[in-house]
Design a protein around this motif. Structure first.
Motif, PDB file in Angstrom:
ATOM      1  N   PRO A 537       0.834  -1.217   0.000  1.00  0.00           N
ATOM      2  CA  PRO A 537       0.000   0.000   0.000  1.00  0.00           C
ATOM      3  C   PRO A 537       0.867   1.265   0.000  1.00  0.00           C
ATOM      4  N   TYR A 538       0.383   2.295  -0.695  1.00  0.00           N
ATOM      5  CA  TYR A 538       1.071   3.605  -0.706  1.00  0.00           C
ATOM      6  C   TYR A 538       0.144   4.639  -0.085  1.00  0.00           C
ATOM      7  N   ARG A 539       0.775   5.700   0.457  1.00  0.00           N
ATOM      8  CA  ARG A 539      -0.010   6.739   1.137  1.00  0.00           C
ATOM      9  C   ARG A 539      -0.856   7.552   0.162  1.00  0.00           C
ATOM     10  N   ASN A 540      -2.100   7.861   0.540  1.00  0.00           N
ATOM     11  CA  ASN A 540      -2.937   8.755  -0.277  1.00  0.00           C
ATOM     12  C   ASN A 540      -2.357  10.162  -0.271  1.00  0.00           C
ATOM     13  N   SER A 541      -2.766  10.970  -1.256  1.00  0.00           N
ATOM     14  CA  SER A 541      -2.192  12.314  -1.373  1.00  0.00           C
ATOM     15  C   SER A 541      -2.516  13.192  -0.161  1.00  0.00           C
ATOM     16  N   ASN A 542      -3.689  12.945   0.481  1.00  0.00           N
ATOM     17  CA  ASN A 542      -4.047  13.783   1.640  1.00  0.00           C
ATOM     18  C   ASN A 542      -3.453  13.241   2.949  1.00  0.00           C
ATOM     19  N   GLY A 543      -2.633  12.207   2.831  1.00  0.00           N
ATOM     20  CA  GLY A 543      -1.987  11.648   4.031  1.00  0.00           C
ATOM     21  C   GLY A 543      -2.894  10.719   4.806  1.00  0.00           C
ATOM     22  N   LYS A 544      -4.188  10.653   4.397  1.00  0.00           N
ATOM     23  CA  LYS A 544      -5.133   9.805   5.150  1.00  0.00           C
ATOM     24  C   LYS A 544      -5.367   8.522   4.370  1.00  0.00           C
ATOM     25  N   GLY A 545      -5.030   7.425   4.949  1.00  0.00           N
ATOM     26  CA  GLY A 545      -5.290   6.132   4.301  1.00  0.00           C
ATOM     27  C   GLY A 545      -4.283   5.812   3.201  1.00  0.00           C
ATOM     28  N   THR A 546      -4.508   4.662   2.597  1.00  0.00           N
ATOM     29  CA  THR A 546      -3.560   4.183   1.589  1.00  0.00           C
ATOM     30  C   THR A 546      -4.313   3.611   0.385  1.00  0.00           C
ATOM     31  N   PHE A 547      -3.561   3.350  -0.688  1.00  0.00           N
ATOM     32  CA  PHE A 547      -4.142   2.651  -1.852  1.00  0.00           C
ATOM     33  C   PHE A 547      -3.183   1.525  -2.238  1.00  0.00           C
ATOM     34  N   ASP A 548      -3.716   0.395  -2.709  1.00  0.00           N
ATOM     35  CA  ASP A 548      -2.823  -0.713  -3.074  1.00  0.00           C
ATOM     36  C   ASP A 548      -3.037  -1.171  -4.515  1.00  0.00           C
ATOM     37  N   SER A 549      -3.728  -0.333  -5.287  1.00  0.00           N
ATOM     38  CA  SER A 549      -3.859  -0.608  -6.716  1.00  0.00           C
ATOM     39  C   SER A 549      -4.120   0.738  -7.395  1.00  0.00           C
ATOM     40  N   VAL A 550      -3.944   0.762  -8.718  1.00  0.00           N
ATOM     41  CA  VAL A 550      -4.131   2.034  -9.438  1.00  0.00           C
ATOM     42  C   VAL A 550      -5.147   1.834 -10.565  1.00  0.00           C
ATOM     43  N   PRO A 551      -6.233   2.619 -10.538  1.00  0.00           N
ATOM     44  CA  PRO A 551      -7.184   2.495 -11.658  1.00  0.00           C
ATOM     45  C   PRO A 551      -6.581   3.143 -12.903  1.00  0.00           C
ATOM     46  N   ILE A 552      -6.691   2.473 -14.030  1.00  0.00           N
ATOM     47  CA  ILE A 552      -6.153   3.041 -15.273  1.00  0.00           C
ATOM     48  C   ILE A 552      -7.283   3.092 -16.303  1.00  0.00           C
ATOM     49  N   PRO A 553      -7.854   4.263 -16.531  1.00  0.00           N
ATOM     50  CA  PRO A 553      -8.912   4.327 -17.543  1.00  0.00           C
ATOM     51  C   PRO A 553      -8.324   4.205 -18.945  1.00  0.00           C
ATOM     52  N   LYS A 554      -9.127   3.654 -19.840  1.00  0.00           N
ATOM     53  CA  LYS A 554      -8.731   3.508 -21.241  1.00  0.00           C
ATOM     54  C   LYS A 554      -8.174   4.837 -21.784  1.00  0.00           C
ATOM     55  N   GLY A 555      -7.091   4.738 -22.526  1.00  0.00           N
ATOM     56  CA  GLY A 555      -6.527   5.936 -23.168  1.00  0.00           C
ATOM     57  C   GLY A 555      -5.493   6.658 -22.312  1.00  0.00           C
ATOM     58  N   HIS A 556      -5.415   6.287 -21.015  1.00  0.00           N
ATOM     59  CA  HIS A 556      -4.454   6.978 -20.150  1.00  0.00           C
ATOM     60  C   HIS A 556      -3.059   6.382 -20.296  1.00  0.00           C
ATOM     61  N   GLU A 557      -2.065   7.231 -20.026  1.00  0.00           N
ATOM     62  CA  GLU A 557      -0.677   6.807 -20.242  1.00  0.00           C
ATOM     63  C   GLU A 557       0.020   6.438 -18.935  1.00  0.00           C
ATOM     64  N   LEU A 558       0.887   5.410 -19.033  1.00  0.00           N
ATOM     65  CA  LEU A 558       1.693   4.983 -17.880  1.00  0.00           C
ATOM     66  C   LEU A 558       3.151   5.116 -18.262  1.00  0.00           C
ATOM     67  N   PHE A 559       3.910   5.653 -17.342  1.00  0.00           N
ATOM     68  CA  PHE A 559       5.340   5.844 -17.599  1.00  0.00           C
ATOM     69  C   PHE A 559       6.126   4.743 -16.894  1.00  0.00           C
ATOM     70  N   THR A 560       6.944   4.016 -17.661  1.00  0.00           N
ATOM     71  CA  THR A 560       7.799   2.975 -17.046  1.00  0.00           C
ATOM     72  C   THR A 560       9.207   3.535 -16.900  1.00  0.00           C
ATOM     73  N   PRO A 561       9.607   3.850 -15.681  1.00  0.00           N
ATOM     74  CA  PRO A 561      10.890   4.535 -15.469  1.00  0.00           C
ATOM     75  C   PRO A 561      12.043   3.541 -15.335  1.00  0.00           C
ATOM     76  N   ILE A 562      12.466   2.989 -16.456  1.00  0.00           N
ATOM     77  CA  ILE A 562      13.475   1.916 -16.402  1.00  0.00           C
ATOM     78  C   ILE A 562      14.680   2.325 -15.555  1.00  0.00           C
ATOM     79  N   ALA A 563      15.226   3.513 -15.827  1.00  0.00           N
ATOM     80  CA  ALA A 563      16.427   3.953 -15.116  1.00  0.00           C
ATOM     81  C   ALA A 563      16.129   4.170 -13.636  1.00  0.00           C
ATOM     82  N   ALA A 564      14.961   4.753 -13.345  1.00  0.00           N
ATOM     83  CA  ALA A 564      14.634   5.053 -11.948  1.00  0.00           C
ATOM     84  C   ALA A 564      14.433   3.774 -11.138  1.00  0.00           C
ATOM     85  N   VAL A 565      14.006   2.694 -11.793  1.00  0.00           N
ATOM     86  CA  VAL A 565      13.862   1.424 -11.070  1.00  0.00           C
ATOM     87  C   VAL A 565      15.228   1.006 -10.521  1.00  0.00           C
ATOM     88  N   GLY A 566      16.262   1.231 -11.310  1.00  0.00           N
ATOM     89  CA  GLY A 566      17.619   0.873 -10.877  1.00  0.00           C
ATOM     90  C   GLY A 566      18.150   1.775  -9.778  1.00  0.00           C
TER      91      GLY A 566
END
Ligand code: HEM
Length: 678
Positions: A537-566
C-alpha cells in the motif's frame, strides 16, 4: 489581368495554408491544455487520491510543458528519483499540454503491465508509435497485437543463447578491430575522427579539447579518446556483420557507405526530437490533424530519403540471404551448386564460424570484396542476389529444409528467414517479404546505438572505479591465458572462451546496466479500463489512508521509469546510487528481496514480458566482448576536471560541461598497457 490575379492567388495560397495551419495548431494546443489542467485535472482525473508531482513554473510553461519541462531539463531519471524519494514509487504528473500520466516503479505493477497477460493491452503510447512508425516504419519495435506476436515468434529464435554464442567470434573480430583503432589513435597516427593527422595539429585555428589535456604525468603511450564515438562505429559494424551479413566497415570508413549514412541520418532524427517535432506528434493525434505528420520539414524529408535508401538495401539484403539459404537447401538435397548463377553467394554463406571462415572474413573483407580485392564497404549494387535454380526453390519449401535448419547457422537475419520457412508454420503465420525487409532496419535501429551507448557508460564506470577495472582486467587476463592454453572449438579466433562464464565480468556489466542503463524509460497506453495491482500500500495524497492498486482508464498513459527502477533506494537500499558490481556476485543471497521478482533476477534494463528486449543476450555478449578487448589492451581514466552532464536522446548520452558544441561524447584518458598487442 485575370492571369495576374490567378498568379497572385497561387502565390498567396501557401501563405494562407500556413496561416490556417498555425492558427489551428495554436487553438488546438490551447484548448487541449486548458481542458487537461482544469476539468481533466480536478473533475475527471481518476488519480486525485494519488500524490502529485509538483514544481515551480509559470502558467504558460505549465500549459505548454506540464511537469515535463523540469524532467527534460534534468539528467535522465534525476527528477524521477527526486520525486520517488518525496512521493514514493507511484505518483502522477503532467506531461506536455497538461496530459495526465501515472509514474509507476513498483515491481509488481511493472510485471503486471508488461507481463504476458497485459502487454498487448498496454501498447506503446500513440505519440511513441507515430514517432517510431515515421522513423523506422513497421517493425518489431513499432507494431502491436497479433502482428507483433506473429513477428516475435519468428524473430525470437535468432536470439537464443545458443544462437548468440555462435556470433561471439564475429563480435570478437570487431572488438579486435576496435582495439587496433584505439592503438593507432594513441600512437598519434590516426585522428579522433578520421584520417591521418599529426598529434598536435590544430583544427579551425583552435586546439581541440582532447589535445589540450596535459598527459605528461601519465605513464607510457596515452591519449584522450572519445570512446562513445568509436564504440558507435564498432557496434554498427557488429550489427551489420552479425545481424545481416553486411559489412559497414565504419571503423575504417566512417559513413562513406550509403546505408551507413542513411542509418546515421535516421539515428540523428531519432535522437534529436525538438519541441516543434514533439508538439506536431502530439497534435497529430487529434482527429483532423493527422496531416501534420506529413509536413515536408527538413527533418521529415531527411527521414523519408533515408528510409527510401535503407528500404532499397533491405530488399537486396533479404533477397541475397534467401538465395543463400536456397543454395544451402539445394546442397543438402544433393542439387549441384551449379544451380546457382553466382559464386558470390557461396563465398558469403556463413556456417558455424571456424577459424578459416573468420580468417576469410577478417580485415573487413566482405564476401563481395573477395572478388574486387577492395575492402571498402559493400555497395547495394554488389548485393544483387544470385537466383536459385527452380529446383532449389522447390526444395526450400519442403520439409527437407528442417535438416538444413539444424545444421547451418548464419547471421540473425538468416536465422529469421529459416525460422520463417519452418514446415510447421501455417501460411498466415509466416512473415511477408515486406515484413522480412523490415528486419535489418529494426536490428540496426534497436541494436546499434543502444549497445554502443551502454559500452561507453560501462567504460566510464571502469574509469571512475579503478579498483573494479583492475580486478576485472585480472579476471579477463586469466581467462585469456586459460583459453590460449586450452583452446576451444566454438570460440576459435576469440580472445576468451564463453564471455558469460566470467563471474566478475557478469557482475560489472549487470551493475552498469542497472546504474546507467542506455534506454532510461518507455511509455504505455491503456487500451481498456484496468486496475493495476501494487506490491504494497502507498499513502494517499491527503496523508489519510492508503491505496494498493491504481485504476487506469482507457486511453491513459503509464510511464515505465526503467532507469529510476535501478536507482530506487526503496528497492535497492541506501547505496542504490553507487557502482558496486559485487552486489550481483551471489544473486540468490545478496540481492534485496524487493528486486528479486524483476527478470534476471533484479535487472529491468530490458524490461519484461513479451515486449522485452529480444536482443538482450546479444547486447550483453557484445558489451562483454568489447569490454574484454578494451581492458586487455588499455587502461581507462577520467579526464580531471571534465564533468559530464547527461542528456536523454532516447538513449542516455553525455556531454562534457563547457564543451557542449562538440556534441555528445565520452572522452576518457586511455593508456596502452605494456602487455597490449593492439
Ligand atoms: C544495452 C543494449 C540494449 C538495451 C539497454 C536495450 C533495451 C531495450 C528495451 C528497454 C526495450 C523495450 C522497449 C519498449 O518496449 O519500449 C527493447 C526492445 C527491443 N530491443 Fe533492445 N536493448 C539493447 C540492445 C538491443 C540489441 C543489440 C538488439 C538487437 C540486435 C535489440 C533489439 C530490440 C528489439 C527488436 C526490441 C523490440 C522488441 C519487441 O517489442 O518485441 N536491442 N530494448
Amino acid at each position: 489581368m485575370g492571369l495576374a490575379f490567378l498568379a497572385s492567388v497561387l502565390l498567396l495560397m501557401p501563405l494562407g495554408i500556413a496561416l490556417v495551419a498555425a492558427v489551428t495548431f495554436g487553438v488546438a494546443l490551447f484548448l487541449q491544455s486548458a481542458y487537461n489542467l482544469t476539468i481533466g485535472e480536478y473533475i475527471v482525473n481518476p488519480w486525485k487520491h494519488i500524490p502529485a508531482a509538483t514544481h515551480e513554473g509559470s502558467v504558460l510553461s505549465t500549459m505548454l510543458m506540464g511537469d515535463f519541462g523540469i524532467i527534460k531539463a534534468s539528467e535522465p531519471a534525476e527528477q524521477h528519483a527526486r520525486w520517488i524519494s518525496e512521493l514514493g514509487s507511484v505518483f502522477r504528473y503532467r506531461h506536455m499540454f497538461g496530459k495526465p500520466r501515472i509514474f509507476i516503479s513498483d515491481p509488481k505493477a511493472l510485471l503486471y503491465i508488461h507481463g504476458p497477460g497485459r502487454a498487448y493491452k498496454y501498447p506503446k503510447s500513440t505519440p511513441t508509435r507515430v514517432f517510431l512508425d515515421a522513423v523506422m516504419g513497421e517493425g518489431l519495435i513499432s507494431i502491436e497485437g497479433d502482428k507483433h506476436r506473429r513477428q516475435r515468434r519468428i524473430i525470437s529464435p535468432a536470439f537464443t543463447n545458443a544462437a548468440v554464442k555462435e556470433l561471439q567470434p564475429v563480435m570478437e573480430k570487431h572488438g579486435a578491430n576496435l582495439a587496433t583503432k584505439i592503438g593507432k589513435i594513441i600512437d598519434g597516427s590516426v585522428d579522433r575522427r578520421k584520417g591521418l593527422v599529426s598529434k598536435t595539429k590544430l583544427q579551425d585555428g583552435e586546439t581541440p579539447p582532447d589535445l589540450a589535456v596535459h598527459l605528461h604525468s601519465y605513464k607510457g603511450q596515452v591519449a584522450v579518446v572519445d570512446v562513445l564515438f568509436w564504440a558507435s562505429r564498432t557496434a554498427l559494424d557488429v550489427i551489420g556483420d552479425a545481424g545481416f551479413n553486411y559489412q559497414f566497415n565504419s571503423l575504417e570508413h566512417g559513413n562513406e557507405d550509403e546505408l551507413s549514412e542513411a542509418y546515421n541520418n535516421l539515428m540523428t532524427a531519432c535522437m534529436d526530437v525538438d519541441l516543434f517535432q514533439a508538439v506536431t506528434i502530439l497534435l497529430s493525434e487529434i482527429p483532423g490533424l493527422n496531416w501534420m505528420r506529413n509536413i515536408p520539414t527538413h527533418r521529415n524529408k531527411t527521414i523519408w530519403s533515408a528510409r527510401a535508401t535503407s528500404g532499397r538495401y533491405a530488399k537486396s539484403i533479404v533477397a541475397r540471404a534467401k538465395a543463400e539459404i536456397a543454395a544451402e537447401a539445394a546442397a543438402a538435397a544433393g542439387i549441384p551448386a551449379g544451380g546457382l548463377k553466382s559464386r558470390r553467394s557461396q563465398a558469403s554463406l556463413r556456417t558455424t564460424p571456424s577459424s578459416a571462415s573468420l580468417r576469410q572474413r577478417a580485415g573487413h573483407a566482405a564476401s563481395v570484396a573477395d572478388d574486387s580485392g577492395d575492402d571498402k564497404a559493400t555497395n547495394v549494387d554488389d548485393l544483387n542476389p544470385p537466383q536459385p535454380s527452380s529446383r532449389a526453390q522447390s526444395v526450400l519449401t519442403k520439409d527437407a529444409f528442417d535438416d538444413v535448419q539444424t545444421t547451418k547457422s548464419g547471421s540473425l537475419l538468416h536465422r529469421v528467414i529459416r525460422a520463417n520457412l519452418a514446415a510447421d508454420l501455417r501460411p498466415n503465420e509466416r512473415l511477408t517479404d515486406e515484413e522480412l525487409e523490415g528486419v535489418p532496419s529494426t536490428f540496426l535501429l534497436a541494436g546499434s546505438e543502444t549497445s554502443a551507448t551502454q559500452t561507453s557508460w560501462t567504460l566510464r564506470l571502469m574509469a571512475e572505479n579503478l579498483d573494479v577495472q583492475e580486478r576485472l582486467r585480472a579476471e579477463i587476463m586469466a581467462a585469456k591465458k586459460q583459453h590460449a592454453l586450452e583452446g576451444n572449438g566454438a570460440y576459435e579466433g576469440c580472445l576468451l572462451g564463453d564471455v558469460h562464464a566470467l563471474p566478475y565480468l557478469e557482475c560489472c556489466v549487470k551493475e552498469a546496466l542497472r546504474l546507467m542503463t542506455a534506454l532510461p524509460s518507455t511509455v504505455r497506453e491503456a487500451t481498456e479500463d484496468d486496475v493495476v495491482p501494487l506490491s504494497k500500500p502507498y499513502r494517499n495524497s491527503n496523508g489519510k489512508g492508503t491505496f494498493d492498486s491504481v485504476p487506469i482508464p482507457k486511453g491513459h498513459e503509464l510511464f515505465t521509469p526503467i532507469a529510476a527502477v535501478g536507482l530506487d533506494t526503496e528497492l535497492w537500499g541506501p547505496d542504490a546510487g553507487e557502482y558496486k558490481p559485487e552486489r550481483w556476485m551471489n544473486e540468490a543471497k545478496d540481492l534485496p528481496a524487493s528486486v528479486k521478482p524483476l527478470p534476471g533476477p533484479g535487472l529491468y534494463s530490458f524490461i519484461s514480458g513479451p515486449r522485452n528486449c529480444v536482443g538482450q543476450r546479444f547486447a550483453q555478449t557484445e558489451i562483454k566482448v568489447l569490454l574484454s578487448h578494451m581492458l586487455t589492451n588499455f587502461k581507462f581514466e577520467v579526464v580531471p576536471g571534465w564533468e559530464l552532464k547527461q542528456r536523454q536522446m532516447i538513449a542516455r548520452r553525455a556531454l562534457v560541461i563547457g564543451q557542449e558544441k562538440y556534441g555528445t561524447r565520452m572522452p576518457l584518458i586511455v593508456s596502452r598497457l605494456e602487455s597490449s598487442s593492439a
